[in-house]
Design a protein around this motif. Structure first.
Motif, PDB file in Angstrom:
ATOM      1  N   VAL A 135       1.005  -1.006  -0.618  1.00 28.78           N
ATOM      2  CA  VAL A 135       0.333  -0.562  -0.111  1.00 28.78           C
ATOM      3  C   VAL A 135       0.889   1.386  -0.815  1.00 28.78           C
ATOM      4  CG1 VAL A 135      -1.539  -1.394   1.250  1.00 28.78           C
ATOM      5  CG2 VAL A 135      -0.181   0.265   2.671  1.00 28.78           C
ATOM      6  N   ALA A 136       2.300   1.266   0.033  1.00 25.29           N
ATOM      7  CA  ALA A 136       2.745   2.334  -0.074  1.00 25.29           C
ATOM      8  C   ALA A 136       2.837   3.608  -0.972  1.00 25.29           C
ATOM      9  CB  ALA A 136       4.397   2.066   0.113  1.00 25.29           C
ATOM     10  N   ASN A 137       2.310   3.467  -1.887  1.00 25.19           N
ATOM     11  CA  ASN A 137       2.048   4.514  -2.811  1.00 25.19           C
ATOM     12  C   ASN A 137       0.494   4.540  -3.508  1.00 25.19           C
ATOM     13  OD1 ASN A 137       4.028   5.669  -4.111  1.00 25.19           O
ATOM     14  ND2 ASN A 137       5.332   3.127  -4.455  1.00 25.19           N
ATOM     15  N   ALA A 138      -0.728   3.787  -2.133  1.00 27.84           N
ATOM     16  CA  ALA A 138      -1.922   3.830  -2.413  1.00 27.84           C
ATOM     17  C   ALA A 138      -2.640   5.411  -2.741  1.00 27.84           C
ATOM     18  CB  ALA A 138      -3.067   3.695  -1.362  1.00 27.84           C
ATOM     19  N   SER A 139      -2.347   6.310  -2.351  1.00 23.45           N
ATOM     20  CA  SER A 139      -2.655   7.727  -1.737  1.00 23.45           C
ATOM     21  C   SER A 139      -1.989   8.947  -3.143  1.00 23.45           C
ATOM     22  CB  SER A 139      -1.746   8.914  -0.617  1.00 23.45           C
ATOM     23  OG  SER A 139      -0.468   9.060  -1.072  1.00 23.45           O
ATOM     24  N   LEU A 140      -1.254   7.947  -3.564  1.00 22.82           N
ATOM     25  CA  LEU A 140      -0.284   8.715  -5.219  1.00 22.82           C
ATOM     26  C   LEU A 140      -1.973   8.833  -6.038  1.00 22.82           C
ATOM     27  CD1 LEU A 140       2.860   8.122  -5.829  1.00 22.82           C
ATOM     28  CD2 LEU A 140       1.873   9.343  -4.491  1.00 22.82           C
ATOM     29  N   PHE A 141      -2.913   7.828  -5.956  1.00 21.85           N
ATOM     30  CA  PHE A 141      -4.343   7.349  -6.262  1.00 21.85           C
ATOM     31  C   PHE A 141      -5.753   7.584  -5.966  1.00 21.85           C
ATOM     32  CE2 PHE A 141      -0.660   4.590  -7.666  1.00 21.85           C
ATOM     33  CZ  PHE A 141       0.074   4.795  -8.696  1.00 21.85           C
ATOM     34  N   ALA A 142      -5.682   8.330  -5.026  1.00 22.61           N
ATOM     35  CA  ALA A 142      -6.599   8.787  -4.565  1.00 22.61           C
ATOM     36  C   ALA A 142      -7.802   9.445  -5.494  1.00 22.61           C
ATOM     37  CB  ALA A 142      -6.508  10.011  -3.081  1.00 22.61           C
ATOM     38  N   GLY A 143      -6.869  10.221  -7.200  1.00 22.17           N
ATOM     39  CA  GLY A 143      -8.199  10.328  -8.261  1.00 22.17           C
ATOM     40  C   GLY A 143      -8.409   9.262  -8.261  1.00 22.17           C
ATOM     41  N   SER A 144      -8.026   8.042  -8.062  1.00 23.56           N
ATOM     42  CA  SER A 144      -8.787   7.175  -8.983  1.00 23.56           C
ATOM     43  C   SER A 144     -10.214   6.533  -8.139  1.00 23.56           C
ATOM     44  CB  SER A 144      -7.733   5.648  -8.864  1.00 23.56           C
ATOM     45  OG  SER A 144      -6.402   6.391 -10.058  1.00 23.56           O
ATOM     46  N   THR A 145     -10.716   5.545  -8.722  1.00 20.41           N
ATOM     47  CA  THR A 145     -11.851   5.193  -7.956  1.00 20.41           C
ATOM     48  C   THR A 145     -11.326   4.215  -6.987  1.00 20.41           C
ATOM     49  OG1 THR A 145     -13.691   5.924  -9.626  1.00 20.41           O
ATOM     50  CG2 THR A 145     -14.377   3.738  -8.070  1.00 20.41           C
ATOM     51  N   TRP A 146     -11.292   3.716  -6.099  1.00 24.07           N
ATOM     52  CA  TRP A 146     -11.496   2.520  -5.222  1.00 24.07           C
ATOM     53  C   TRP A 146     -12.256   1.317  -5.060  1.00 24.07           C
ATOM     54  CZ3 TRP A 146     -10.737   4.143   0.749  1.00 24.07           C
ATOM     55  CH2 TRP A 146     -10.112   2.329   1.209  1.00 24.07           C
ATOM     56  N   ILE A 147     -10.989   0.322  -5.096  1.00 23.57           N
ATOM     57  CA  ILE A 147     -12.827  -0.811  -5.455  1.00 23.57           C
ATOM     58  C   ILE A 147     -11.165  -1.754  -3.570  1.00 23.57           C
ATOM     59  CG2 ILE A 147     -13.150  -3.012  -6.452  1.00 23.57           C
ATOM     60  CD1 ILE A 147     -12.759  -1.294  -8.877  1.00 23.57           C
ATOM     61  N   VAL A 148     -12.697  -1.924  -2.656  1.00 22.81           N
ATOM     62  CA  VAL A 148     -12.369  -2.126  -2.165  1.00 22.81           C
ATOM     63  C   VAL A 148     -12.954  -2.930  -0.874  1.00 22.81           C
ATOM     64  CG1 VAL A 148     -12.773   0.425  -0.075  1.00 22.81           C
ATOM     65  CG2 VAL A 148     -11.008  -1.669   0.530  1.00 22.81           C
ATOM     66  N   GLN A 149     -13.457  -3.973  -0.162  1.00 25.81           N
ATOM     67  CA  GLN A 149     -14.023  -4.816   0.201  1.00 25.81           C
ATOM     68  C   GLN A 149     -14.086  -3.700   1.984  1.00 25.81           C
ATOM     69  OE1 GLN A 149     -14.968  -7.841  -0.394  1.00 25.81           O
ATOM     70  NE2 GLN A 149     -13.814  -7.784  -2.492  1.00 25.81           N
ATOM     71  N   LYS A 150     -15.502  -4.050   2.602  1.00 28.17           N
ATOM     72  CA  LYS A 150     -16.086  -3.253   2.883  1.00 28.17           C
ATOM     73  C   LYS A 150     -14.448  -3.899   4.560  1.00 28.17           C
ATOM     74  CE  LYS A 150     -19.507  -2.187   6.520  1.00 28.17           C
ATOM     75  NZ  LYS A 150     -19.330  -2.541   7.977  1.00 28.17           N
ATOM     76  N   GLY A 151     -14.248  -5.227   4.577  1.00 29.70           N
ATOM     77  CA  GLY A 151     -13.673  -5.430   5.684  1.00 29.70           C
ATOM     78  C   GLY A 151     -12.194  -5.271   5.947  1.00 29.70           C
ATOM     79  N   ASP A 152     -11.604  -4.427   4.707  1.00 28.38           N
ATOM     80  CA  ASP A 152     -10.366  -3.850   4.233  1.00 28.38           C
ATOM     81  C   ASP A 152     -10.481  -1.863   5.002  1.00 28.38           C
ATOM     82  OD1 ASP A 152      -9.175  -6.122   4.985  1.00 28.38           O
ATOM     83  OD2 ASP A 152      -7.786  -5.391   3.471  1.00 28.38           O
TER      84      ASP A 152
END
Length: 287
Positions: A135-152
């Motif tokens: 996840v180290a660079n996840a914040s760089l993609f805040a402009g993308s649509t984030w697909i995530v399971q509720k559990g995480d």
């Protein structure tokens, strides 16, 4: 005093430091069929493999690769996992960067730029799970649509307990405001044509997920996330002792292995060093 860096500013700063211009004005030409790019996001050198229920003598190599993946599809793009050390740690082009047992030789953004992409033209971002090496660079993609399971998603956005295994919130800067597709322990067809499908596989973390790909020439692939770390976990039927729910991991493995067999897919254990170092790396691709 802590410094909070807006993802867009961080991306621009890293771009300037490494001498490339983000492709923020022009969208790359979509491929005619899905492509998979493998990006080098580091190496992990664990002190031992005890936490995985294994002995050093039982594994071919104790090291792990940490790939990131870009899937380019006729209808958009998906970034899958974002590395173990953030690009912002690379100061003045100094390589490699080390953090505990992580070593990264190549920051992520220049690798994306080399194939014509920047965070600004990534449609979707999904993390296999919330552990720090993914996840180290996840914040760089805040402009993308984030697909995530509720559990995480819930632990990612919640205040951190002292013993939390969820990394520093700075890794997820801006995601709370991202356009988000929240899944509730369910699969998701990313582009609606069955070629890129997120597969729920909880256990390692509450919202762990894997990724199924149907590629025209390469065939069907299943990217494991951390459902497994070493092939020997399959051989010896070992589950890491730090999984959130080891019994659930075993159930998820059974389900995924049946799916892989049914769909004649190749299982890619993302951290598998011996196989990972032989894979084609971007700008080459699988299609």
């Amino acid at each position: 005093m802590s410094i909070r860096i807006v993802p867009a500013i961080l991306a621009a700063a890293v771009s300037a430091a490494f001498g490339f211009t983000p492709a923020n004005a022009q969208q790359p030409q979509p491929p005619q069929s899905p492509r998979l790019y493998v990006l080098d996001c580091g190496i992990i050198t664990p002190p031992n493999v005890d936490n995985y229920g294994l002995k050093a003598s039982e594994v071919a190599d104790t090291r792990m690769v940490t790939p990131c993946f870009l899937i380019a599809h006729p209808r958009g793009t998906l970034m899958w996992d974002t590395g173990e050390i953030p690009d912002s740690a690379f100061k003045d082009g100094v390589l490699p960067q080390k953090l505990r047992n992580y070593t990264v030789n190549r920051p992520l953004l220049p690798q994306l730029a080399a194939i014509g992409y920047a965070p600004a033209n990534i449609t979707y971002m999904a993390l296999s799970h919330y552990h720090g090496d993914h996840v180290a660079n996840a914040s760089l993609f805040a402009g993308s649509t984030w697909i995530v399971q509720k559990g995480d998603r819930d632990p990612i956005l919640a205040p951190r307990a002292a013993d939390s295994r969820v990394p520093d919130p700075i890794f997820f800067e801006g995601l709370a405001k991202s356009k988000t597709i929240v899944l509730n322990n369910e699969d998701h067809d990313v582009f609606g044509d069955g070629t890129v499908v997120i597969k729920t596989s909880p256990g390692h973390t509450p919202g762990h997920q894997a990724l199924y790909l149907k590629l025209t020439n390469t065939g069907n692939l299943l990217l494991s996330g951390d459902l497994y770390h070493y092939p020997e976990e399959i051989t010896y039927k070992k589950v890491p002792n730090f999984d959130t729910d080891r019994e659930q991991t075993a159930k998820s493995r059974e389900k995924i292995e049946a799916f892989v067999k049914q769909n004649r897919a190749e299982l890619w254990i993302q951290h598998d060093y011996t196989t990972g170092i032989k894979r084609k790396m971007a700008p080459q691709f699988y299609d």
